[in-house]
Design an enzyme around this catalytic site. Structure first.
Site, PDB file in Angstrom:
ATOM      1  CG  HIS A 115      18.255 -59.559 -33.753  1.00  0.00           C
ATOM      2  ND1 HIS A 115      16.912 -59.831 -33.694  1.00  0.00           N
ATOM      3  CD2 HIS A 115      18.899 -60.719 -33.558  1.00  0.00           C
ATOM      4  CE1 HIS A 115      16.766 -61.121 -33.496  1.00  0.00           C
ATOM      5  NE2 HIS A 115      17.946 -61.689 -33.416  1.00  0.00           N
TER       6      HIS A 115
ATOM      7  CD  GLU B  82      15.743 -70.315 -31.909  1.00  0.00           C
ATOM      8  OE1 GLU B  82      16.118 -69.247 -31.427  1.00  0.00           O
ATOM      9  OE2 GLU B  82      16.061 -70.688 -33.055  1.00  0.00           O
TER      10      GLU B  82
ATOM     11  CG  ASP C 242      13.618 -66.378 -30.859  1.00  0.00           C
ATOM     12  OD1 ASP C 242      12.887 -65.375 -30.891  1.00  0.00           O
ATOM     13  OD2 ASP C 242      14.533 -66.565 -31.683  1.00  0.00           O
TER      14      ASP C 242
ATOM     15  CB  CYS D  62      23.790 -69.783 -28.166  1.00  0.00           C
ATOM     16  SG  CYS D  62      22.349 -70.343 -29.056  1.00  0.00           S
TER      17      CYS D  62
END
Ligand code: PEP
Ligand code: MG
Length: 581
Positions: A191, A434, A458, A505
């Site tokens: 992240h 994901e 993911d 995304c």
């Protein structure tokens, strides 16, 4: 001069000064005290230990509220240590014997205890050394009035060099002053990497031990394009990088000219290139890059900013501000709260789990904590009248979970209708793909939603069983693994068979190397950090759809990610030899 090679996590070049951020290493002072000060030193210890006990009680109360008492057992052993008579007696004895300040006496005593524990034949006792260190750090913080340094308070332009950054550190740091980020830990889809790209801050991660080599104030070059970091560069390297920096700025200018053009292939195939955002402030960047809407608004970052729960009205205002600014400009897909796993939100956080990435996160958390979910869905529905909003559920793993989420959404709609509160009755609802089980059953899931969005960050992690943030196994995290490519193709085909659109995304959507393959597979929407939109657009505008489809046919027949990687790199190099510059 020292050169380091890491993972290139966010593009750009910076030449600046190091700010070594080692918050956890408190320096414990050592000085002598007189006999008359012994009592007051001991008193200081008891006061600090009392404050730590109070802190721990609060943490425990929170854990109980969240029904995670079992998992917060480690706090009990912390508590026990604070009142352990043997430990306290030893501290008193060492204080009287050495006549030093209590911070030093505490550290000395703890080290003695740890030496004894380490010799024990019991893994349980050895593990307790971690608790002992933890409690000691807490007491030291109180003794030394040490507040955590906040990255929000940085006042000079710096390059942050640290072991790792929590998403909350990154969200709250002073972005005007942070010119680059350099970490020991982390991978391309961690992240911190995603946030660095969103904030357009160059970043190199996964450097293992750069914190052991750098000092605050050192000159540092960060090349986020190649993943290179240079400490104390010599004159030659410095002037070489000054030239590279100029070239990079020109390259950026050239790409910016593409902003107003459509993402369309030479033969007229139009795709959508939209933005991923984490904070409402990023809409400025989305608009300046003229993206086709926002394909992913990671709503959990609103919660990170406030370090905890966000009220219905606060969320409503944040959503309205984004939705209304994007009205007529492609709209906004807002993903419901994706907390847990590696996204830790202090006050509302889940709990210590053995496998947090396989644990109580995202939609699983929300379906359990419907009080929190209700607030978010109400805020989203209320905000939907201000423009084109799409709601997206994260981490769906199967149809039952999806049905539960949809049913809850309907429940809230009924609630709002009965209260006479208006909302968009035709609000499109989608899910993230994901988890491999969702990809494999995407034909079933597609029948119940308006769109799918592939979250490759993911999806890759769960398909090849590689923690996306772990630098030691980053070499196995491959978007071109044949298993990953097969799943992506399967999802796109299933969505199209069901007559719905499919977006991506995850970070792969913004990887120039992957863009032709995704185009050839038929992806409708590519959603990425605004900063990489024009690099992908440049590629899309330079190829034909049929050659992209041909490339897909070839790579789908290959058996290893290395083979695919080499083939695609060569294919791209032949056409775009200046793209990797
Ligand atoms: C993903 O997993 O690809 C994704 C977009 O979600 P996040 O990176 O926030 O987990
Ligand atoms: Mg995800």
């Amino acid at each position: 001069m020292k050169i380091f090679k890491g993972i290139s996590a966010s593009p750009g070049i910076t030449i600046g000064k190091v700010f070594l951020y080692l918050d956890d290493n408190l320096k414990v002072p050592k000085y002598s005290i007189g006999n008359s000060e012994l009592d007051s030193e001991l008193e200081r210890f008891h006061i600090a230990a009392g404050k730590v006990a109070e802190d721990l009680r609060q943490i425990q109360a929170e854990a109980t509220k969240q029904m995670v008492k079992e998992e917060s057992r480690f706090l009990d052993s912390h508590m026990l240590m604070l009142t352990d008579p043997e430990f306290i007696t030893q501290i008193e004895e060492n204080l009287n014997l050495y006549k030093k300040n209590i911070e030093w006496v505490l550290l000395f005593t703890v080290k003695e205890f740890i030496r004894i524990l380490r010799k024990a034949d019991s893994p349980y006792l050895v593990e307790r050394t971690v608790d002992l260190y933890d409690v000691t750090q807490r007491i030291h913080r109180h003794l030394m009035f040490h507040e955590k340094i906040s990255l929000a308070d940085i006042e000079h332009k710096v390059v942050i060099v640290t072991h790792n950054l929590m998403p909350s550190d990154t969200v709250n740091m002073n972005r005007e002053m942070v010119k680059a980020i350099v970490l020991n830990a982390g991978g391309r889809t961690s992240h911190t990497a995603i946030l660095a790209r969103s904030f357009e801050i160059p970043a190199v991660l996964g450097l293992a031990n750069i914190t052991g080599e750098a000092h605050s104030g050192d000159t540092i070059i960060v090349d986020g394009n190649s993943g290179t970091v240079i400490l104390d560069p010599d004159e030659n390297i410095l002037s070489e990088y000054q030239i590279r920096l100029k070239k990079w700025v020109q390259h950026e200018k050239r790409l910016n000219k593409l902003n107003k053009l459509a993402a369309e292939t030479i033969d007229g195939k139009r795709v959508m290139l939209s933005s991923n955002i984490e904070m409402p402030e990023e809409v400025d960047l989305v608009l300046s890059h003229q993206a086709d809407g926002i394909g992913l608004f990671r709503s959990e970052f609103l919660f990170l900013k406030t370090s905890g729960l966000s009220s219905e009205d606060d969320q409503y205002e944040a959503y309205v501000s984004v939705i209304s600014r994007m009205k007529g400009k492609g709209g906004v897909t807002i993903r419901t709260l994706d907390v847990g796993g590696d996204k830790i939100i202090p006050d509302l956080d889940t709990y210590k789990e053995k496998n947090p990435l396989l644990g109580w996160r995202a939609i699983r958390f929300c379906l359990h904590r419907k009080d929190i979910f209700r607030i978010q869905i109400r805020a989203l529905l209320r905000a939907s009248v201000y423009g084109e909003l799409r709601i997206m559920f994260p981490m769906i793993s199967g149809i039952e979970e999806l049905e539960d989420a949809l049913e809850f959404l309907e429940e809230i709609k009924v609630e709002l209708r009965s209260e006479g509160i208006p909302f968009d009755e035709n609000i499109p609802v989608g899910i993230m793909i994901e988890v491999p089980s969702a990809a494999i059953t995407s034909d079933i899931l597609s029948k119940r939603v308006d769109f799918l969005s592939i979250g490759t960050n993911d999806l890759i992690q769960y398909t090849v069983a590689v923690d996306r943030g772990n630098e030691n196994i980053a070499y196995l995290y491959k978007s071109f693994h044949p298993a990953v490519l097969r799943l992506i193709k399967m999802v796109i085909d299933n969505a199209h068979d069901a007559g719905i659109s499919v977006s991506m995304c995850g970070e792969m959507a913004g990887d120039p190397l992957a863009s032709v393959i995704l185009l050839g597979m038929g992806l409708d929407v590519f959603s990425m950090s605004s900063s990489v939109l024009s690099s992908v657009k440049e590629i899309i505008r330079s190829v034909r759809l049929d050659e992209a489809q041909e490339l897909v046919k070839v790579v789908m027949g290959m058996s290893s990610s290395l083979e695919i990687d080499n083939y695609v790199s060569e294919w791209m190099n032949e056409r775009f030899n200046d793209i990797s510059e």
